[in-house]
Design a protein around this motif. Structure first.
Motif, short mmCIF file in Angstrom:
data_model
loop_
_atom_site.label_atom_id
_atom_site.label_comp_id
_atom_site.label_asym_id
_atom_site.label_seq_id
_atom_site.Cartn_x
_atom_site.Cartn_y
_atom_site.Cartn_z
N ALA A 283 27.25 -13.49 1.36
CA ALA A 283 26.90 -11.91 1.39
C ALA A 283 25.84 -11.70 0.06
O ALA A 283 24.99 -10.82 0.43
CB ALA A 283 28.04 -11.11 1.45
N LEU A 284 26.27 -11.98 -1.12
CA LEU A 284 25.59 -11.89 -2.29
C LEU A 284 24.07 -12.40 -2.14
O LEU A 284 23.10 -11.83 -2.57
CB LEU A 284 26.34 -12.29 -3.36
CG LEU A 284 25.78 -12.11 -4.70
CD1 LEU A 284 25.59 -10.58 -5.01
CD2 LEU A 284 26.42 -12.87 -5.82
N VAL A 285 24.18 -13.64 -1.66
CA VAL A 285 22.74 -14.30 -1.48
C VAL A 285 22.08 -13.54 -0.60
O VAL A 285 20.63 -13.25 -0.93
CB VAL A 285 23.03 -15.66 -0.98
CG1 VAL A 285 21.65 -16.35 -0.48
CG2 VAL A 285 23.55 -16.64 -1.84
N LEU A 286 22.51 -12.96 0.56
CA LEU A 286 21.92 -12.12 1.24
C LEU A 286 21.21 -10.93 0.78
O LEU A 286 20.04 -10.73 0.85
CB LEU A 286 22.55 -11.69 2.56
CG LEU A 286 21.75 -10.89 3.63
CD1 LEU A 286 20.61 -11.55 4.32
CD2 LEU A 286 22.74 -10.50 4.79
N VAL A 287 22.10 -10.18 0.15
CA VAL A 287 21.46 -9.10 -0.70
C VAL A 287 20.54 -9.43 -1.80
O VAL A 287 19.58 -8.46 -1.84
CB VAL A 287 22.71 -8.49 -1.37
CG1 VAL A 287 22.15 -7.26 -2.34
CG2 VAL A 287 23.78 -7.95 -0.34
N VAL B 163 15.14 -15.00 4.79
CA VAL B 163 16.03 -14.08 5.36
C VAL B 163 16.82 -14.60 6.55
O VAL B 163 18.17 -14.14 6.63
CB VAL B 163 15.23 -12.79 5.47
CG1 VAL B 163 15.87 -11.85 6.41
CG2 VAL B 163 14.65 -11.93 4.34
N VAL B 164 16.29 -15.08 7.36
CA VAL B 164 16.99 -15.48 8.80
C VAL B 164 18.21 -16.39 8.35
O VAL B 164 19.37 -16.39 8.76
CB VAL B 164 16.14 -15.98 9.54
CG1 VAL B 164 16.82 -16.80 10.85
CG2 VAL B 164 15.15 -15.15 10.14
N VAL B 165 17.81 -17.40 7.56
CA VAL B 165 18.83 -18.46 7.03
C VAL B 165 20.10 -17.75 6.32
O VAL B 165 21.20 -18.02 6.48
CB VAL B 165 18.27 -19.73 6.32
CG1 VAL B 165 19.43 -20.44 5.36
CG2 VAL B 165 17.26 -20.49 6.98
N ALA B 166 19.63 -16.95 5.45
CA ALA B 166 20.78 -16.21 4.60
C ALA B 166 21.45 -15.33 5.55
O ALA B 166 22.67 -15.08 5.39
CB ALA B 166 20.18 -15.50 3.28
N GLY B 167 20.85 -14.72 6.37
CA GLY B 167 21.28 -13.74 7.38
C GLY B 167 22.57 -14.32 8.36
O GLY B 167 23.66 -14.02 8.51
N LEU B 168 22.00 -15.53 8.76
CA LEU B 168 22.79 -16.23 9.62
C LEU B 168 24.12 -16.86 9.12
O LEU B 168 25.08 -16.82 9.40
CB LEU B 168 22.13 -17.31 10.54
CG LEU B 168 20.82 -17.04 11.25
CD1 LEU B 168 20.12 -17.98 11.99
CD2 LEU B 168 21.65 -16.00 12.61
N LEU B 169 23.95 -17.37 7.98
CA LEU B 169 25.13 -18.14 7.00
C LEU B 169 25.93 -16.88 6.95
O LEU B 169 27.04 -17.05 7.02
CB LEU B 169 24.28 -18.59 5.81
CG LEU B 169 25.34 -19.12 4.83
CD1 LEU B 169 26.16 -20.28 5.33
CD2 LEU B 169 24.76 -19.56 3.50
N ALA B 170 25.72 -15.85 6.30
CA ALA B 170 26.66 -14.46 6.02
C ALA B 170 27.22 -14.07 7.09
O ALA B 170 28.54 -13.84 7.11
CB ALA B 170 25.84 -13.53 5.29
N ALA B 171 26.51 -13.91 8.35
CA ALA B 171 27.04 -13.43 9.58
C ALA B 171 28.07 -14.25 10.23
O ALA B 171 29.13 -14.05 10.55
CB ALA B 171 25.95 -13.26 10.44
N ALA B 172 27.92 -15.61 10.07
CA ALA B 172 28.65 -16.71 10.69
C ALA B 172 29.87 -16.81 9.67
O ALA B 172 31.24 -17.08 10.22
CB ALA B 172 27.96 -17.99 10.78
N GLN B 173 29.90 -16.62 8.31
CA GLN B 173 31.14 -16.64 7.63
C GLN B 173 31.91 -15.48 7.89
O GLN B 173 33.26 -15.70 7.96
CB GLN B 173 30.61 -16.99 6.17
CG GLN B 173 30.09 -18.47 6.00
CD GLN B 173 29.83 -18.62 4.49
OE1 GLN B 173 29.29 -17.75 3.70
NE2 GLN B 173 30.06 -19.94 3.95
N LEU B 174 31.23 -14.52 7.84
CA LEU B 174 32.09 -13.36 8.00
C LEU B 174 32.93 -13.09 9.30
O LEU B 174 33.91 -12.51 9.28
CB LEU B 174 31.33 -12.06 7.49
CG LEU B 174 30.73 -11.85 6.22
CD1 LEU B 174 29.75 -10.47 6.24
CD2 LEU B 174 31.64 -11.63 5.34
N ALA B 175 32.18 -13.67 10.25
CA ALA B 175 32.63 -13.32 11.65
C ALA B 175 34.17 -14.25 11.93
O ALA B 175 34.70 -13.95 12.55
CB ALA B 175 31.71 -14.22 12.54
N LEU B 176 34.08 -15.40 11.01
CA LEU B 176 35.33 -16.24 10.84
C LEU B 176 36.41 -15.60 10.10
O LEU B 176 37.47 -15.90 10.47
CB LEU B 176 35.11 -17.59 10.40
CG LEU B 176 34.17 -18.42 11.25
CD1 LEU B 176 33.77 -19.63 10.36
CD2 LEU B 176 34.83 -19.01 12.33
#
Length: 309
Positions: free
Chosen positions: A37-41, A55-68
Protein backbone atom coordinates in the motif's frame (compact mmCIF):
# COMPACT_ATOMS: atom_id res chain seq x y z
CA UNK A 1 10.85 -3.60 -3.81
CA UNK A 2 7.90 -4.89 -5.83
CA UNK A 3 9.65 -8.16 -6.79
CA UNK A 4 9.90 -9.66 -3.26
CA UNK A 5 6.39 -8.45 -2.48
CA UNK A 6 5.09 -10.24 -5.58
CA UNK A 7 7.02 -13.36 -4.56
CA UNK A 8 5.46 -13.26 -1.09
CA UNK A 9 2.00 -12.91 -2.62
CA UNK A 10 2.69 -15.86 -4.92
CA UNK A 11 3.68 -18.04 -1.96
CA UNK A 12 0.57 -16.99 -0.05
CA UNK A 13 -1.74 -17.68 -3.01
CA UNK A 14 -0.25 -21.03 -4.00
CA UNK A 15 0.43 -22.47 -0.54
CA UNK A 16 4.10 -23.10 -1.35
CA UNK A 17 4.90 -22.50 2.32
CA UNK A 18 3.26 -25.76 3.41
CA UNK A 19 5.96 -27.82 5.09
CA UNK A 20 8.78 -25.85 3.45
CA UNK A 21 11.22 -23.14 4.63
CA UNK A 22 8.94 -20.61 2.92
CA UNK A 23 6.72 -20.96 6.01
CA UNK A 24 9.12 -18.59 7.76
CA UNK A 25 8.80 -15.48 5.54
CA UNK A 26 5.07 -15.94 4.84
CA UNK A 27 4.34 -15.02 8.46
CA UNK A 28 5.29 -11.47 7.46
CA UNK A 29 2.54 -11.28 4.84
CA UNK A 30 0.53 -8.55 6.67
CA UNK A 31 3.63 -6.36 6.71
CA UNK A 32 4.08 -7.01 3.00
CA UNK A 33 0.52 -5.85 2.40
CA UNK A 34 1.16 -2.63 4.33
CA UNK A 35 4.35 -2.08 2.36
CA UNK A 36 2.52 -2.68 -0.92
CA UNK A 37 0.00 0.00 0.00
CA UNK A 38 2.91 2.36 0.77
CA UNK A 39 4.49 1.54 -2.60
CA UNK A 40 1.22 2.38 -4.36
CA UNK A 41 0.95 5.71 -2.55
CA UNK A 42 4.57 6.49 -3.44
CA UNK A 43 4.04 5.63 -7.09
CA UNK A 44 1.01 7.93 -7.25
CA UNK A 45 2.88 10.73 -5.47
CA UNK A 46 6.15 10.70 -7.43
CA UNK A 47 5.67 12.15 -10.91
CA UNK A 48 8.56 10.22 -12.47
CA UNK A 49 7.03 6.89 -11.36
CA UNK A 50 3.50 7.74 -12.42
CA UNK A 51 3.49 5.62 -15.59
CA UNK A 52 0.60 3.32 -16.44
CA UNK A 53 2.46 -0.03 -16.13
CA UNK A 54 3.97 0.88 -12.77
CA UNK A 55 0.67 2.13 -11.39
CA UNK A 56 -1.16 -0.99 -12.60
CA UNK A 57 1.39 -3.38 -11.08
CA UNK A 58 1.51 -1.53 -7.76
CA UNK A 59 -2.27 -1.24 -7.67
CA UNK A 60 -2.91 -4.92 -8.43
CA UNK A 61 -0.32 -6.00 -5.88
CA UNK A 62 -1.80 -3.88 -3.11
CA UNK A 63 -5.37 -4.85 -3.99
CA UNK A 64 -4.60 -8.58 -4.03
CA UNK A 65 -2.80 -8.52 -0.70
CA UNK A 66 -5.44 -6.43 1.00
CA UNK A 67 -8.20 -8.65 -0.38
CA UNK A 68 -6.62 -11.60 1.42
CA UNK A 69 -6.36 -9.71 4.71
CA UNK A 70 -9.61 -7.75 4.91
CA UNK A 71 -11.93 -10.74 5.65
CA UNK A 72 -10.29 -11.36 9.00
CA UNK A 73 -11.22 -7.82 10.04
CA UNK A 74 -14.90 -8.38 9.23
CA UNK A 75 -16.80 -9.97 12.15
CA UNK A 76 -18.75 -13.13 11.37
CA UNK A 77 -20.77 -13.16 14.57
CA UNK A 78 -23.46 -15.77 15.03
CA UNK A 79 -26.61 -15.20 17.04
CA UNK A 80 -25.99 -16.59 20.51
CA UNK A 81 -29.06 -17.19 22.70
CA UNK A 82 -28.97 -15.23 25.93
CA UNK A 83 -29.22 -18.43 27.95
CA UNK A 84 -26.45 -20.26 26.07
CA UNK A 85 -23.90 -22.05 28.24
CA UNK A 86 -20.43 -20.53 28.06
CA UNK A 87 -16.91 -21.86 28.36
CA UNK A 88 -14.06 -19.50 29.19
CA UNK A 89 -10.74 -20.82 27.93
CA UNK A 90 -7.18 -19.51 27.87
CA UNK A 91 -3.87 -20.60 26.43
CA UNK A 92 -0.36 -19.60 27.44
CA UNK A 93 3.08 -20.68 26.29
CA UNK A 94 4.95 -20.63 29.62
CA UNK A 95 8.40 -20.23 27.99
CA UNK A 96 9.85 -23.41 29.51
CA UNK A 97 8.22 -22.62 32.85
CA UNK A 98 9.57 -19.06 33.10
CA UNK A 99 6.13 -17.43 33.14
CA UNK A 100 5.33 -15.67 36.40
CA UNK A 101 3.19 -18.25 38.20
CA UNK A 102 1.44 -15.71 40.43
CA UNK A 103 0.58 -13.59 37.39
CA UNK A 104 -0.93 -16.67 35.75
CA UNK A 105 -3.12 -17.29 38.80
CA UNK A 106 -4.21 -13.64 38.86
CA UNK A 107 -5.16 -13.88 35.19
CA UNK A 108 -7.19 -17.04 35.80
CA UNK A 109 -9.03 -15.39 38.70
CA UNK A 110 -9.71 -12.05 37.01
CA UNK A 111 -10.91 -13.64 33.75
CA UNK A 112 -12.81 -16.44 35.53
CA UNK A 113 -11.14 -19.05 33.35
CA UNK A 114 -12.76 -22.49 33.14
CA UNK A 115 -9.98 -24.26 31.23
CA UNK A 116 -6.34 -23.24 30.86
CA UNK A 117 -3.96 -24.82 28.35
CA UNK A 118 -0.27 -24.33 29.12
CA UNK A 119 2.52 -25.12 26.69
CA UNK A 120 6.24 -25.43 27.42
CA UNK A 121 5.45 -26.41 31.00
CA UNK A 122 8.21 -28.56 32.53
CA UNK A 123 7.97 -30.17 36.00
CA UNK A 124 9.46 -27.06 37.61
CA UNK A 125 6.72 -24.97 36.04
CA UNK A 126 4.06 -27.35 37.33
CA UNK A 127 5.47 -26.98 40.85
CA UNK A 128 5.58 -23.17 40.57
CA UNK A 129 1.93 -23.00 39.50
CA UNK A 130 0.95 -25.32 42.35
CA UNK A 131 2.83 -23.18 44.89
CA UNK A 132 1.15 -20.05 43.48
CA UNK A 133 -2.26 -21.56 44.21
CA UNK A 134 -3.50 -22.49 40.76
CA UNK A 135 -4.99 -25.69 42.17
CA UNK A 136 -7.39 -23.70 44.33
CA UNK A 137 -9.06 -22.07 41.31
CA UNK A 138 -8.52 -24.84 38.74
CA UNK A 139 -8.53 -28.04 40.79
CA UNK A 140 -8.76 -30.53 37.92
CA UNK A 141 -5.62 -31.24 35.93
CA UNK A 142 -4.33 -33.26 33.01
CA UNK A 143 -0.60 -32.75 33.47
CA UNK A 144 1.95 -33.99 30.96
CA UNK A 145 5.15 -31.98 31.48
CA UNK A 146 7.05 -34.79 29.79
CA UNK A 147 5.05 -34.04 26.63
CA UNK A 148 5.25 -30.24 26.89
CA UNK A 149 1.55 -29.30 27.30
CA UNK A 150 -0.99 -29.59 30.11
CA UNK A 151 -4.60 -28.69 30.90
CA UNK A 152 -5.99 -27.14 34.10
CA UNK A 153 -9.73 -26.88 34.66
CA UNK A 154 -12.40 -25.60 37.01
CA UNK A 155 -14.65 -28.37 35.67
CA UNK A 156 -13.98 -32.10 36.00
CA UNK A 157 -11.83 -33.47 33.19
CA UNK A 158 -12.51 -36.86 31.61
CA UNK A 159 -10.98 -38.94 28.81
CA UNK A 160 -7.66 -37.18 29.38
CA UNK A 161 -4.32 -38.10 27.96
CA UNK A 162 -1.92 -37.56 25.07
CA UNK A 163 -3.30 -37.63 21.55
CA UNK A 164 -2.26 -40.50 19.35
CA UNK A 165 -1.15 -38.39 16.41
CA UNK A 166 2.01 -37.91 14.37
CA UNK A 167 3.25 -34.77 16.10
CA UNK A 168 6.74 -33.89 17.31
CA UNK A 169 5.56 -34.28 20.88
CA UNK A 170 2.17 -35.58 22.07
CA UNK A 171 -0.64 -33.05 22.41
CA UNK A 172 -2.67 -33.22 25.62
CA UNK A 173 -6.45 -33.68 25.32
CA UNK A 174 -9.39 -33.99 27.69
CA UNK A 175 -13.16 -33.46 27.85
CA UNK A 176 -15.43 -31.32 30.02
CA UNK A 177 -19.20 -31.18 30.46
CA UNK A 178 -20.75 -27.78 29.76
CA UNK A 179 -24.47 -27.10 29.57
CA UNK A 180 -25.23 -30.80 29.31
CA UNK A 181 -22.79 -31.23 26.39
CA UNK A 182 -19.31 -32.72 26.21
CA UNK A 183 -16.60 -30.46 24.82
CA UNK A 184 -13.28 -31.90 23.77
CA UNK A 185 -10.19 -29.76 24.35
CA UNK A 186 -6.77 -30.17 22.77
CA UNK A 187 -3.78 -28.24 24.15
CA UNK A 188 -1.69 -27.61 21.05
CA UNK A 189 2.01 -27.00 20.65
CA UNK A 190 3.49 -27.76 17.25
CA UNK A 191 7.09 -27.80 16.14
CA UNK A 192 8.39 -24.53 14.71
CA UNK A 193 9.04 -23.88 11.00
CA UNK A 194 12.39 -22.21 11.62
CA UNK A 195 13.70 -25.38 13.27
CA UNK A 196 12.25 -27.96 10.87
CA UNK A 197 9.58 -26.82 8.43
CA UNK A 198 8.79 -30.36 7.28
CA UNK A 199 8.27 -31.54 10.87
CA UNK A 200 6.04 -28.54 11.55
CA UNK A 201 4.06 -29.34 8.41
CA UNK A 202 3.48 -32.92 9.56
CA UNK A 203 2.31 -31.63 12.93
CA UNK A 204 -0.28 -29.39 11.29
CA UNK A 205 -1.43 -32.19 8.98
CA UNK A 206 -1.81 -34.54 11.96
CA UNK A 207 -3.92 -31.96 13.82
CA UNK A 208 -6.12 -31.59 10.75
CA UNK A 209 -6.78 -35.35 10.76
CA UNK A 210 -7.69 -35.21 14.44
CA UNK A 211 -10.03 -32.24 13.88
CA UNK A 212 -11.79 -34.01 11.01
CA UNK A 213 -12.58 -36.95 13.27
CA UNK A 214 -13.90 -34.74 16.09
CA UNK A 215 -17.49 -33.66 16.56
CA UNK A 216 -18.79 -30.08 16.49
CA UNK A 217 -18.07 -29.46 20.19
CA UNK A 218 -14.32 -29.24 20.10
CA UNK A 219 -11.69 -26.62 20.98
CA UNK A 220 -8.07 -26.57 19.84
CA UNK A 221 -6.04 -23.96 21.71
CA UNK A 222 -2.37 -23.27 22.09
CA UNK A 223 0.82 -22.27 20.32
CA UNK A 224 0.44 -23.43 16.71
CA UNK A 225 3.62 -21.68 15.54
CA UNK A 226 1.42 -20.63 12.63
CA UNK A 227 -0.50 -17.58 11.48
CA UNK A 228 -3.63 -17.38 9.37
CA UNK A 229 -1.40 -16.79 6.34
CA UNK A 230 0.11 -20.27 6.54
CA UNK A 231 -1.42 -22.76 4.12
CA UNK A 232 -1.37 -25.55 6.71
CA UNK A 233 -3.28 -23.39 9.18
CA UNK A 234 -5.90 -22.55 6.58
CA UNK A 235 -6.23 -26.26 5.78
CA UNK A 236 -6.67 -27.03 9.48
CA UNK A 237 -9.51 -24.52 9.61
CA UNK A 238 -11.26 -25.49 6.38
CA UNK A 239 -10.73 -29.27 6.30
CA UNK A 240 -10.80 -29.64 10.07
CA UNK A 241 -14.08 -27.73 10.35
CA UNK A 242 -12.63 -25.22 12.81
CA UNK A 243 -13.03 -21.46 13.21
CA UNK A 244 -10.38 -19.05 14.43
CA UNK A 245 -11.85 -17.00 17.27
CA UNK A 246 -9.95 -13.81 16.41
CA UNK A 247 -11.01 -13.83 12.75
CA UNK A 248 -14.59 -14.70 13.70
CA UNK A 249 -14.83 -11.57 15.83
CA UNK A 250 -13.00 -9.36 13.35
CA UNK A 251 -9.82 -9.11 15.43
CA UNK A 252 -7.62 -9.37 12.37
CA UNK A 253 -4.51 -7.99 14.03
CA UNK A 254 -3.64 -9.71 17.32
CA UNK A 255 0.10 -10.47 17.45
CA UNK A 256 1.15 -12.66 20.38
CA UNK A 257 4.89 -13.17 19.79
CA UNK A 258 7.48 -12.07 20.75
CA UNK A 259 6.23 -10.61 24.02
CA UNK A 260 8.07 -9.04 26.92
CA UNK A 261 10.77 -7.38 24.80
CA UNK A 262 11.51 -3.78 25.91
CA UNK A 263 12.11 -2.40 22.41
CA UNK A 264 10.24 -4.95 20.32
CA UNK A 265 6.44 -5.26 20.33
CA UNK A 266 4.70 -8.54 19.42
CA UNK A 267 4.90 -8.99 15.65
CA UNK A 268 2.99 -12.14 14.67
CA UNK A 269 0.11 -14.20 15.98
CA UNK A 270 1.18 -17.76 16.75
CA UNK A 271 -1.29 -18.47 19.57
CA UNK A 272 -4.89 -19.26 18.71
CA UNK A 273 -8.21 -20.53 20.04
CA UNK A 274 -10.00 -22.58 17.39
CA UNK A 275 -13.43 -24.14 17.84
CA UNK A 276 -15.85 -26.45 16.05
CA UNK A 277 -19.26 -25.49 14.63
CA UNK A 278 -21.03 -26.37 17.86
CA UNK A 279 -19.62 -23.25 19.50
CA UNK A 280 -19.44 -19.53 18.75
CA UNK A 281 -17.01 -16.91 19.93
CA UNK A 282 -18.31 -14.24 22.29
CA UNK A 283 -15.07 -12.41 23.04
CA UNK A 284 -11.30 -12.80 22.77
CA UNK A 285 -8.43 -10.83 24.27
CA UNK A 286 -4.67 -11.06 24.66
CA UNK A 287 -2.82 -10.57 27.95
CA UNK A 288 0.85 -10.03 28.73
CA UNK A 289 2.24 -12.35 31.40
CA UNK A 290 5.69 -11.51 32.81
CA UNK A 291 8.41 -14.05 32.16
CA UNK A 292 7.17 -15.50 28.88
CA UNK A 293 7.73 -14.50 25.25
CA UNK A 294 4.11 -15.25 24.25
CA UNK A 295 0.97 -13.33 25.14
CA UNK A 296 -1.87 -15.31 26.65
CA UNK A 297 -5.10 -15.60 24.67
CA UNK A 298 -8.39 -15.63 26.59
CA UNK A 299 -11.66 -16.46 24.82
CA UNK A 300 -15.31 -16.80 25.79
CA UNK A 301 -17.10 -19.47 23.79
CA UNK A 302 -20.84 -20.13 23.78
CA UNK A 303 -22.45 -23.47 23.00
CA UNK A 304 -24.95 -23.12 20.19
CA UNK A 305 -28.24 -25.03 20.21
CA UNK A 306 -27.77 -28.52 18.79
CA UNK A 307 -29.73 -27.75 15.64
CA UNK A 308 -27.43 -24.84 14.80
CA UNK A 309 -24.12 -26.73 14.89
Amino acid sequence: MVVPLCALLLVRLTGLDGGTPLAVPVVLFPYGAALSALVLVTVLAVRSLRTTPVVVVAGLLAAAQLALLVPRFVPQRQHVPSDAAELRVATLNAHVGKADARAVVRLVRSERIDVLAVEELPPAGVRALAEAGLGRVLPYRELHPENDSSLYSRLPLTHGGPLKADTAWPQTAARVRVGGRTVRLVAVHTYYPLGDAARWGRDMTALTSVARADGPDTVFLGDFNASLDHARMRTLLSSGGLTDTHAELGHGWAPTWPAGKPLLPPLVQLDHVLHGPGLAAVSVREHTVPGTDHRAVVARLALLPAGRS
